[in-house]
Design a protein around this motif. Sequence first.
Motif, PDB file in Angstrom:
ATOM      1  N   TYR A 133      -2.708  39.685  26.446  1.00  0.00           N
ATOM      2  CA  TYR A 133      -3.569  40.444  25.542  1.00  0.00           C
ATOM      3  C   TYR A 133      -3.409  39.905  24.125  1.00  0.00           C
ATOM      4  O   TYR A 133      -2.596  39.015  23.866  1.00  0.00           O
ATOM      5  CB  TYR A 133      -3.268  41.942  25.605  1.00  0.00           C
ATOM      6  N   TYR A 134      -4.182  40.423  23.215  1.00  0.00           N
ATOM      7  CA  TYR A 134      -4.194  39.926  21.843  1.00  0.00           C
ATOM      8  C   TYR A 134      -4.586  41.068  20.911  1.00  0.00           C
ATOM      9  O   TYR A 134      -5.203  42.053  21.333  1.00  0.00           O
ATOM     10  CB  TYR A 134      -5.199  38.777  21.706  1.00  0.00           C
ATOM     11  N   PHE A 135      -4.200  40.954  19.647  1.00  0.00           N
ATOM     12  CA  PHE A 135      -4.595  41.999  18.693  1.00  0.00           C
ATOM     13  C   PHE A 135      -4.685  41.438  17.276  1.00  0.00           C
ATOM     14  O   PHE A 135      -4.025  40.459  16.926  1.00  0.00           O
ATOM     15  CB  PHE A 135      -3.637  43.191  18.738  1.00  0.00           C
ATOM     16  N   LYS A 136      -5.542  42.089  16.502  1.00  0.00           N
ATOM     17  CA  LYS A 136      -5.733  41.752  15.097  1.00  0.00           C
ATOM     18  C   LYS A 136      -5.588  43.015  14.251  1.00  0.00           C
ATOM     19  O   LYS A 136      -5.749  44.129  14.745  1.00  0.00           O
ATOM     20  CB  LYS A 136      -7.121  41.144  14.870  1.00  0.00           C
ATOM     21  N   GLY A 137      -5.298  42.821  12.979  1.00  0.00           N
ATOM     22  CA  GLY A 137      -5.172  43.969  12.095  1.00  0.00           C
ATOM     23  C   GLY A 137      -4.841  43.539  10.682  1.00  0.00           C
ATOM     24  O   GLY A 137      -4.986  42.367  10.312  1.00  0.00           O
ATOM     25  N   LYS A 138      -4.377  44.496   9.895  1.00  0.00           N
ATOM     26  CA  LYS A 138      -4.042  44.252   8.498  1.00  0.00           C
ATOM     27  C   LYS A 138      -2.739  44.971   8.153  1.00  0.00           C
ATOM     28  O   LYS A 138      -2.438  46.055   8.658  1.00  0.00           O
ATOM     29  CB  LYS A 138      -5.142  44.770   7.576  1.00  0.00           C
ATOM     30  N   ILE A 139      -1.969  44.354   7.259  1.00  0.00           N
ATOM     31  CA  ILE A 139      -0.829  45.014   6.629  1.00  0.00           C
ATOM     32  C   ILE A 139      -1.096  45.065   5.135  1.00  0.00           C
ATOM     33  O   ILE A 139      -1.423  44.050   4.520  1.00  0.00           O
ATOM     34  CB  ILE A 139       0.490  44.266   6.886  1.00  0.00           C
ATOM     35  N   MET A 140      -0.961  46.242   4.563  1.00  0.00           N
ATOM     36  CA  MET A 140      -1.113  46.422   3.119  1.00  0.00           C
ATOM     37  C   MET A 140       0.262  46.680   2.506  1.00  0.00           C
ATOM     38  O   MET A 140       0.956  47.619   2.900  1.00  0.00           O
ATOM     39  CB  MET A 140      -2.054  47.601   2.820  1.00  0.00           C
ATOM     40  N   TYR A 141       0.672  45.822   1.570  1.00  0.00           N
ATOM     41  CA  TYR A 141       1.952  45.969   0.873  1.00  0.00           C
ATOM     42  C   TYR A 141       1.696  46.650  -0.466  1.00  0.00           C
ATOM     43  O   TYR A 141       0.925  46.148  -1.287  1.00  0.00           O
ATOM     44  CB  TYR A 141       2.600  44.614   0.648  1.00  0.00           C
ATOM     45  N   ILE A 142       2.365  47.792  -0.698  1.00  0.00           N
ATOM     46  CA  ILE A 142       2.231  48.528  -1.963  1.00  0.00           C
ATOM     47  C   ILE A 142       3.548  48.388  -2.714  1.00  0.00           C
ATOM     48  O   ILE A 142       4.591  48.911  -2.285  1.00  0.00           O
ATOM     49  CB  ILE A 142       1.897  50.014  -1.722  1.00  0.00           C
ATOM     50  N   HIS A 143       3.511  47.659  -3.833  1.00  0.00           N
ATOM     51  CA  HIS A 143       4.752  47.282  -4.516  1.00  0.00           C
ATOM     52  C   HIS A 143       5.286  48.355  -5.456  1.00  0.00           C
ATOM     53  O   HIS A 143       6.421  48.238  -5.938  1.00  0.00           O
ATOM     54  CB  HIS A 143       4.534  45.965  -5.260  1.00  0.00           C
ATOM     55  N   ASP A 144       4.526  49.391  -5.714  1.00  0.00           N
ATOM     56  CA  ASP A 144       5.022  50.547  -6.470  1.00  0.00           C
ATOM     57  C   ASP A 144       4.942  51.760  -5.551  1.00  0.00           C
ATOM     58  O   ASP A 144       3.878  52.368  -5.395  1.00  0.00           O
ATOM     59  CB  ASP A 144       4.184  50.778  -7.730  1.00  0.00           C
ATOM     60  N   PRO A 145       6.032  52.131  -4.904  1.00  0.00           N
ATOM     61  CA  PRO A 145       5.990  53.211  -3.914  1.00  0.00           C
ATOM     62  C   PRO A 145       5.610  54.575  -4.483  1.00  0.00           C
ATOM     63  O   PRO A 145       5.150  55.442  -3.748  1.00  0.00           O
ATOM     64  CB  PRO A 145       7.413  53.229  -3.344  1.00  0.00           C
ATOM     65  N   THR A 146       5.809  54.770  -5.783  1.00  0.00           N
ATOM     66  CA  THR A 146       5.459  56.065  -6.378  1.00  0.00           C
ATOM     67  C   THR A 146       3.947  56.273  -6.443  1.00  0.00           C
ATOM     68  O   THR A 146       3.487  57.380  -6.717  1.00  0.00           O
ATOM     69  CB  THR A 146       6.046  56.197  -7.800  1.00  0.00           C
ATOM     70  N   ARG A 147       3.172  55.223  -6.193  1.00  0.00           N
ATOM     71  CA  ARG A 147       1.710  55.340  -6.205  1.00  0.00           C
ATOM     72  C   ARG A 147       1.140  55.810  -4.857  1.00  0.00           C
ATOM     73  O   ARG A 147      -0.061  55.987  -4.722  1.00  0.00           O
ATOM     74  CB  ARG A 147       1.095  53.984  -6.574  1.00  0.00           C
ATOM     75  N   VAL A 148       2.027  55.977  -3.850  1.00  0.00           N
ATOM     76  CA  VAL A 148       1.584  56.397  -2.519  1.00  0.00           C
ATOM     77  C   VAL A 148       1.631  57.923  -2.419  1.00  0.00           C
ATOM     78  O   VAL A 148       2.660  58.534  -2.704  1.00  0.00           O
ATOM     79  CB  VAL A 148       2.460  55.768  -1.417  1.00  0.00           C
ATOM     80  N   GLN A 149       0.529  58.520  -2.016  1.00  0.00           N
ATOM     81  CA  GLN A 149       0.425  59.969  -1.897  1.00  0.00           C
ATOM     82  C   GLN A 149      -0.292  60.348  -0.604  1.00  0.00           C
ATOM     83  O   GLN A 149      -1.044  59.546  -0.045  1.00  0.00           O
ATOM     84  CB  GLN A 149      -0.348  60.556  -3.078  1.00  0.00           C
ATOM     85  N   LEU A 150      -0.048  61.586  -0.164  1.00  0.00           N
ATOM     86  CA  LEU A 150      -0.775  62.131   0.973  1.00  0.00           C
ATOM     87  C   LEU A 150      -1.960  62.932   0.446  1.00  0.00           C
ATOM     88  O   LEU A 150      -1.790  63.878  -0.318  1.00  0.00           O
ATOM     89  CB  LEU A 150       0.121  63.033   1.813  1.00  0.00           C
ATOM     90  N   LEU A 151      -3.161  62.538   0.836  1.00  0.00           N
ATOM     91  CA  LEU A 151      -4.362  63.280   0.476  1.00  0.00           C
ATOM     92  C   LEU A 151      -4.704  64.251   1.603  1.00  0.00           C
ATOM     93  O   LEU A 151      -4.603  63.901   2.779  1.00  0.00           O
ATOM     94  CB  LEU A 151      -5.535  62.322   0.248  1.00  0.00           C
ATOM     95  N   VAL A 152      -5.097  65.448   1.241  1.00  0.00           N
ATOM     96  CA  VAL A 152      -5.352  66.502   2.228  1.00  0.00           C
ATOM     97  C   VAL A 152      -6.771  67.030   2.048  1.00  0.00           C
ATOM     98  O   VAL A 152      -7.221  67.276   0.917  1.00  0.00           O
ATOM     99  CB  VAL A 152      -4.342  67.656   2.059  1.00  0.00           C
ATOM    100  N   THR A 153      -7.490  67.196   3.153  1.00  0.00           N
ATOM    101  CA  THR A 153      -8.847  67.715   3.070  1.00  0.00           C
ATOM    102  C   THR A 153      -8.850  69.148   2.561  1.00  0.00           C
ATOM    103  O   THR A 153      -7.932  69.926   2.852  1.00  0.00           O
ATOM    104  CB  THR A 153      -9.548  67.655   4.440  1.00  0.00           C
ATOM    105  N   ASN A 154      -9.868  69.512   1.782  1.00  0.00           N
ATOM    106  CA  ASN A 154     -10.021  70.896   1.349  1.00  0.00           C
ATOM    107  C   ASN A 154     -11.182  71.582   2.065  1.00  0.00           C
ATOM    108  O   ASN A 154     -11.592  72.677   1.707  1.00  0.00           O
ATOM    109  CB  ASN A 154     -10.230  70.969  -0.169  1.00  0.00           C
ATOM    110  N   ARG A 155     -11.705  70.926   3.072  1.00  0.00           N
ATOM    111  CA  ARG A 155     -12.781  71.513   3.865  1.00  0.00           C
ATOM    112  C   ARG A 155     -12.203  72.472   4.900  1.00  0.00           C
ATOM    113  O   ARG A 155     -11.070  72.325   5.329  1.00  0.00           O
ATOM    114  CB  ARG A 155     -13.589  70.426   4.581  1.00  0.00           C
ATOM    115  N   LYS A 156     -13.012  73.441   5.323  1.00  0.00           N
ATOM    116  CA  LYS A 156     -12.591  74.380   6.348  1.00  0.00           C
ATOM    117  C   LYS A 156     -13.216  74.078   7.707  1.00  0.00           C
ATOM    118  O   LYS A 156     -12.608  74.339   8.746  1.00  0.00           O
ATOM    119  CB  LYS A 156     -12.973  75.815   5.928  1.00  0.00           C
ATOM    120  N   ASP A 157     -14.421  73.522   7.695  1.00  0.00           N
ATOM    121  CA  ASP A 157     -15.146  73.294   8.944  1.00  0.00           C
ATOM    122  C   ASP A 157     -14.795  71.964   9.600  1.00  0.00           C
ATOM    123  O   ASP A 157     -14.915  71.800  10.813  1.00  0.00           O
ATOM    124  CB  ASP A 157     -16.650  73.358   8.714  1.00  0.00           C
ATOM    125  N   ARG A 158     -14.352  70.984   8.804  1.00  0.00           N
ATOM    126  CA  ARG A 158     -13.999  69.668   9.324  1.00  0.00           C
ATOM    127  C   ARG A 158     -13.102  68.951   8.333  1.00  0.00           C
ATOM    128  O   ARG A 158     -12.910  69.389   7.196  1.00  0.00           O
ATOM    129  CB  ARG A 158     -15.258  68.833   9.572  1.00  0.00           C
TER     130      ARG A 158
END
Length: 351
Positions: A133-158
């Motif tokens: 088998y075979y696979f492709k993809g991407k790796i993103m390197y973020i050099h300032d870890p404090t810039r990484v955040q969890l975004l959360v939806t504010n919708r109720k229906d979806r």
Amino acid sequence: MQSLSRARSHRRTAKRPWRWVKTLLLVTVSTFLFFSLGGLVFLFGTDTGEDLREWAAGTLLTTQHDYWAPYTFIPDDKLQALKDQIRHPEVINSEAETKPTELPATKPNVVPLPEKPKELVDIEEINVKKDNYYFKGKIMYIHDPTRVQLLVTNRKDRGDLLDEFVKKSNAIGIVNASGFSDPDGYGKGAKAYGVVIHDGKILQGYNPKSGETALGITYEGKLITGSYTAEQLVKMGVRDAMSFRPQLIVNGKNLFTDKPARSWGIQPRTAIGQKEDGTIVFVVIDGRQPGHSIGASMNDLAELLEERGIVTAMAMDGGSSSMMLHNGEAITKTSCPYYRGRYLPNAWAVI
């Protein structure tokens, strides 16, 4: 007499095409039966065939169609072992020890990166060919870890699509995070499984969904993973957190070393990890797309990260949720029928 002879000759000629049709049908059916019988002998009479059936069972068990797994006809004890590995993966608290333990005798070859990155984000192309088998993809390197955040939806229906999260936050890079209730593949991603902490506030504790493991990031930009409650994570200085499974690397230890790859099958994958120097990585592997990328096993994912010096890493939700955007554009190819991906309860982003 001549005209009668011609008429009889014409009638005999008219019947010949039907003979060819019958012959063609006979050859087609015979060929089908031959290859079907050969395929059954291969799948059920060879070790390779049994391995393929175990791969198929492991893959099905990590989808919404896990009820098909018994129809791979692998022995009950092997099927139960696959289920146990998926539902109850090994869990290690990353803060339990201050240094790596049980490291392999020889360290893997680490893929070099620029010592002085000029940009906040670097992108690496992944293109791997295995024996079958075979696979492709991407790796993103973020050099300032404090810039990484969890975004959360504010919708109720979806939930939100990744590009909707980007529009709300101006995120530079983004990947999917938590799993969610998804009956028959039509889940709308409104409610995440497990713990959710956003900006230091507990939005959701653990729910009855078993086997989830927390991944959080502190205000200083350190990734923490393990079997922690939301309250414990907040006391540890975690700013954002979510849950999924399994852990891939903890305290420098690859948790999938010497484990059978087929336990989690081959799927599109997403993972979050961190190097010892603090660099955070987002990883997305495309899958379910013959001709482009079949997908990766959890072993593949853990090995890929270990080779790049990752010391802490955990898998996010995979399958058709796996997707990565950079500067508002998709740089991976989702297996979701909708090119913009799926509705999601939250996402990891570079802000």
